[in-house]
Write an enzyme that holds these catalytic residues in place. Structure first.
Site, PDB file in Angstrom:
ATOM      1  N   GLY A   1       0.885  -1.398   0.102  1.00  0.00           N
ATOM      2  CA  GLY A   1      -0.007  -0.139   0.060  1.00  0.00           C
ATOM      3  C   GLY A   1       0.351   1.271   0.397  1.00  0.00           C
TER       4      GLY A   1
ATOM      5  CG  HIS B   1     -11.741  34.351  -3.239  1.00  0.00           C
ATOM      6  ND1 HIS B   1     -12.206  32.676  -2.700  1.00  0.00           N
ATOM      7  CD2 HIS B   1     -13.516  34.468  -3.595  1.00  0.00           C
ATOM      8  CE1 HIS B   1     -13.320  33.060  -2.234  1.00  0.00           C
ATOM      9  NE2 HIS B   1     -14.064  33.533  -2.978  1.00  0.00           N
TER      10      HIS B   1
HETATM   11  P1  NAD Z   1       6.763   1.770  -1.671  1.00  0.00           P
HETATM   12  O1  NAD Z   1       7.845   2.125  -0.948  1.00  0.00           O
HETATM   13  O2  NAD Z   1       6.137   3.543  -1.929  1.00  0.00           O
HETATM   14  O3  NAD Z   1       5.372   0.659  -0.913  1.00  0.00           O
HETATM   15  C1  NAD Z   1       5.611  -0.605  -1.053  1.00  0.00           C
HETATM   16  C2  NAD Z   1       4.981  -1.337   0.261  1.00  0.00           C
HETATM   17  O4  NAD Z   1       4.683  -1.898   0.166  1.00  0.00           O
HETATM   18  C3  NAD Z   1       5.176  -0.205   1.269  1.00  0.00           C
HETATM   19  O5  NAD Z   1       4.032   0.216   2.161  1.00  0.00           O
HETATM   20  C4  NAD Z   1       5.581  -1.391   2.687  1.00  0.00           C
HETATM   21  O6  NAD Z   1       4.842  -1.012   3.982  1.00  0.00           O
HETATM   22  C5  NAD Z   1       4.526  -2.916   1.713  1.00  0.00           C
HETATM   23  N1  NAD Z   1       4.762  -3.629   2.168  1.00  0.00           N
HETATM   24  C6  NAD Z   1       6.580  -4.701   1.631  1.00  0.00           C
HETATM   25  N2  NAD Z   1       6.593  -5.554   1.836  1.00  0.00           N
HETATM   26  C7  NAD Z   1       5.535  -6.155   2.083  1.00  0.00           C
HETATM   27  C8  NAD Z   1       4.465  -7.629   2.043  1.00  0.00           C
HETATM   28  N3  NAD Z   1       5.750  -8.332   1.906  1.00  0.00           N
HETATM   29  N4  NAD Z   1       3.404  -7.491   2.126  1.00  0.00           N
HETATM   30  C9  NAD Z   1       2.352  -6.433   1.958  1.00  0.00           C
HETATM   31  N5  NAD Z   1       2.492  -5.208   1.827  1.00  0.00           N
HETATM   32  C10 NAD Z   1       4.012  -4.902   1.458  1.00  0.00           C
HETATM   33  O7  NAD Z   1       7.112   1.180  -2.844  1.00  0.00           O
HETATM   34  P2  NAD Z   1       6.450   1.302  -4.263  1.00  0.00           P
HETATM   35  O8  NAD Z   1       4.646   1.424  -4.260  1.00  0.00           O
HETATM   36  O9  NAD Z   1       6.551  -0.731  -4.695  1.00  0.00           O
HETATM   37  O10 NAD Z   1       7.603   1.944  -4.830  1.00  0.00           O
HETATM   38  C11 NAD Z   1       8.341   2.407  -5.250  1.00  0.00           C
HETATM   39  C12 NAD Z   1       9.124   3.818  -5.047  1.00  0.00           C
HETATM   40  O11 NAD Z   1       8.669   4.166  -6.064  1.00  0.00           O
HETATM   41  C13 NAD Z   1       8.957   4.763  -4.267  1.00  0.00           C
HETATM   42  O12 NAD Z   1       8.910   4.426  -2.558  1.00  0.00           O
HETATM   43  C14 NAD Z   1       8.592   5.938  -4.742  1.00  0.00           C
HETATM   44  O13 NAD Z   1      10.106   6.588  -4.517  1.00  0.00           O
HETATM   45  C15 NAD Z   1       8.691   5.830  -6.288  1.00  0.00           C
HETATM   46  N6  NAD Z   1       6.915   5.995  -6.833  1.00  0.00           N
HETATM   47  C16 NAD Z   1       7.290   7.214  -6.451  1.00  0.00           C
HETATM   48  C17 NAD Z   1       5.920   7.465  -7.628  1.00  0.00           C
HETATM   49  C18 NAD Z   1       5.164   9.195  -7.311  1.00  0.00           C
HETATM   50  O14 NAD Z   1       6.406   9.650  -7.293  1.00  0.00           O
HETATM   51  N7  NAD Z   1       3.881   9.598  -7.520  1.00  0.00           N
HETATM   52  C19 NAD Z   1       4.717   6.359  -7.549  1.00  0.00           C
HETATM   53  C20 NAD Z   1       5.597   5.669  -7.730  1.00  0.00           C
HETATM   54  C21 NAD Z   1       6.371   5.129  -7.824  1.00  0.00           C
END
Ligand code: NAD
Length: 473
Positions: A183, A446
């Protein structure tokens, strides 16, 4: 016999870190060679990340807007979707943007080589083309901007039903049921796309809240709306097993809400983080140091421990965000061009492009608490914003963290429609050392959502016009 070439600066990787570095270096008069596996620059962001996902989120928004029009007396039928056209349009967006970058490369006289680069020594790279031919490139400096890739996940299986962010963006189908593991940014953005397009989406998140880095009060409105969009959001839940069956992937979930539960999903999307692309570059032939997490160690000027080599973007450390990579790329290019420059931002904005969007910059309330730092927090609920109400989007929140002694703005957080655009004002305020008084005295147009930033500043003095919360004491 490999072709021999020489250049002043080589940039390895053509994503937002790499192409920003290469373009800036060329603009500063350096001779630059950009090496990337794709025919045009763009990297993960343009080919397999930010840009295609935002195009698909736009499609999701169009669908959701028509559904929500009913409360304004506008009824549309159920949307008819031509998935091939969605894919084609998304591809054309990507081609337009990457093609534009290709043109900018040529206009700047950059040498672009399509291939995969690895070091032979600190000043020599071997670049392999897809056809197996090779170039040996002598270079005075190199900027590594090789990015990151999706993290693999424990109980992985080999199945076409199992997707990562790259395959999920290809939109092969809209599955009836989709399990999203993680998530975080990607899980919530892509989960939202699939849910809006008709999938019954279940999100499992190991932690006890979505988007671990964000403050809980900001996540709350997002969580509430996602709960109406998604089939289920299961927190504190992990996936302990996966098995391919004839009609789907059978997943075992373990967590407080479900106990131990086995369920069949048409598809599973894994987004549990990303890891740096530091292996495969043959860095052992250089003096570059890679830390335990696989990030290349760099100083404020983005120099590695090898004097000839710099590193920027995802491969050089968190946060893995395109705009942080671009800023670092420009710093590294400036330093190589002999300009005084350092990567020392006061605030790097983070934006999650869900609906509502969630954006923050500078200090967060949870980071302040963890550091034992006292801050003043003021909040402006969007229910008091005229603009938010005209948009039927009074579910937002704008908050400000200020220094209790000086009133200096330390952090800004926004959850609400368009938060990603609004946060730039917070970044500027922090970078300029502005105080809440400065923001309060700045006339905002506004009716706009930007007024919520001004009003949250006024709230520090108990003087917000549209909420009544007199200053205590
Ligand atoms: P993330 O680090 O945002 O989220 C990964 C989530 O997976 C965490 O909340 C974690 O607790 C959970 N998790 C990990 N292992 C798990 C498991 N075994 N079971 C259930 N939950 C688990 O990583 P992401 O969503 O893969 O994105 C990677 C990176 O890409 C991000 O850190 C971000 O820097 C970048 N990104 C940025 C944007 C943006 O700027 N809008 C969009 C997409 C990706």
């Amino acid at each position: 016999m490999a072709e021999q070439m020489s250049t002043f600066l080589t940039v390895v990787g053509g994503g937002p870190g790499g192409y920003a570095a290469a373009f800036h270096a060329a603009d500063l008069g350096l001779e630059v060679t950009l090496v990337d596996t794709e025919p045009n620059p763009g990297g993960t962001c343009l080919y397999r990340g930010c840009i295609p996902s935002k195009a698909l989120l736009h499609v999701a928004k169009l669908i959701n807007d028509t559904r929500e029009a009913a409360e304004w007396g506008l009824e549309f039928g159920e949307p008819k979707m031509d998935l091939e056209k969605v894919r084609r349009k998304t591809r054309s967006v990507v081609e337009q943007m990457t093609g534009g970058l290709g043109q900018l490369c040529r206009a700047r006289g950059l040498n672009h080589i399509q291939g995969r680069a690895g070091f032979l020594d600190s000043n020599t790279l071997a670049v392999f083309h897809n056809d197996g031919s090779e170039i040996v490139l002598k270079t005075q400096h190199t900027i590594i901007a090789s990015g990151s890739r999706p993290t693999l996940f424990g109980p992985l299986i080999n199945s076409p039903r199992l997707m990562n962010s790259t395959s999920a963006l290809q939109m092969e189908e809209i599955p009836e049921t989709l399990l999203v593991i993680g998530g975080g940014y990607i899980g919530l953005e892509l989960g939202s796309v699939y849910a809006s397009l008709g999938s019954k989406v279940t999100v499992v998140e190991m932690a006890d809240g979505l988007l671990a880095g964000a403050d809980r009060d900001l996540v709350k409105p997002l969580h509430a709306r996602l709960q109406t969009l998604m089939h289920e959001i299961l927190l504190g839940t992990k996936v302990s097993g996966m098995k391919e069956e004839k009609h789907g992937i059978r997943v075992t979930l373990e967590g407080p809400a479900v106990g131990e539960l086995s369920r069949l999903f048409d598809r599973v999307l894994v987004c549990v983080g990303r890891r740096p692309n530091s292996s495969g570059l043959n860095l052992s032939s250089t003096g570059v140091t890679v830390n335990k997490k696989g990030f290349i160690e760099v100083d404020a000027q983005r120099r590695t421990s090898d004097p000839a080599i710099f590193a920027v973007g995802d491969v050089a450390g968190e946060p893995m965000l395109a705009h942080k990579a671009s800023a670092e790329g420009r710093v590294a290019a400036s330093v190589i061009a002999g300009k005084p420059a350092a990567f020392e931002p006061q605030a790097i904005p983070a934006v999650v492009f869900t609906d509502p969007e969630l954006a923050w910059c500078g200090l967060t309330e949870s980071a302040a608490a963890a550091a034992g730092r006292t801050v003043h927090v003021t909040r402006f609920p969007w229910a008091a914003s005229g603009r938010a109400t005209t948009l039927s989007r009074s579910d937002g929140l704008t908050k400000l963290l200020t220094d209790p002694d000086t009133g200096q703005i330390l952090g800004v957080g926004i959850c609400g429609a368009g938060a990603g655009e609004l946060i730039a004002e917070g970044v500027l305020a922090i970078e300029m050392g502005a105080t809440a008084g400065d923001l309060d005295l700045t006339i905002h147009p506004h009716p706009t959502l930007s007024e919520t930033v001004m009003e949250s500043a006024a709230a520090l003095f108990g003087l917000s016009t549209h909420i009544y919360r007199p200053k205590r004491g």
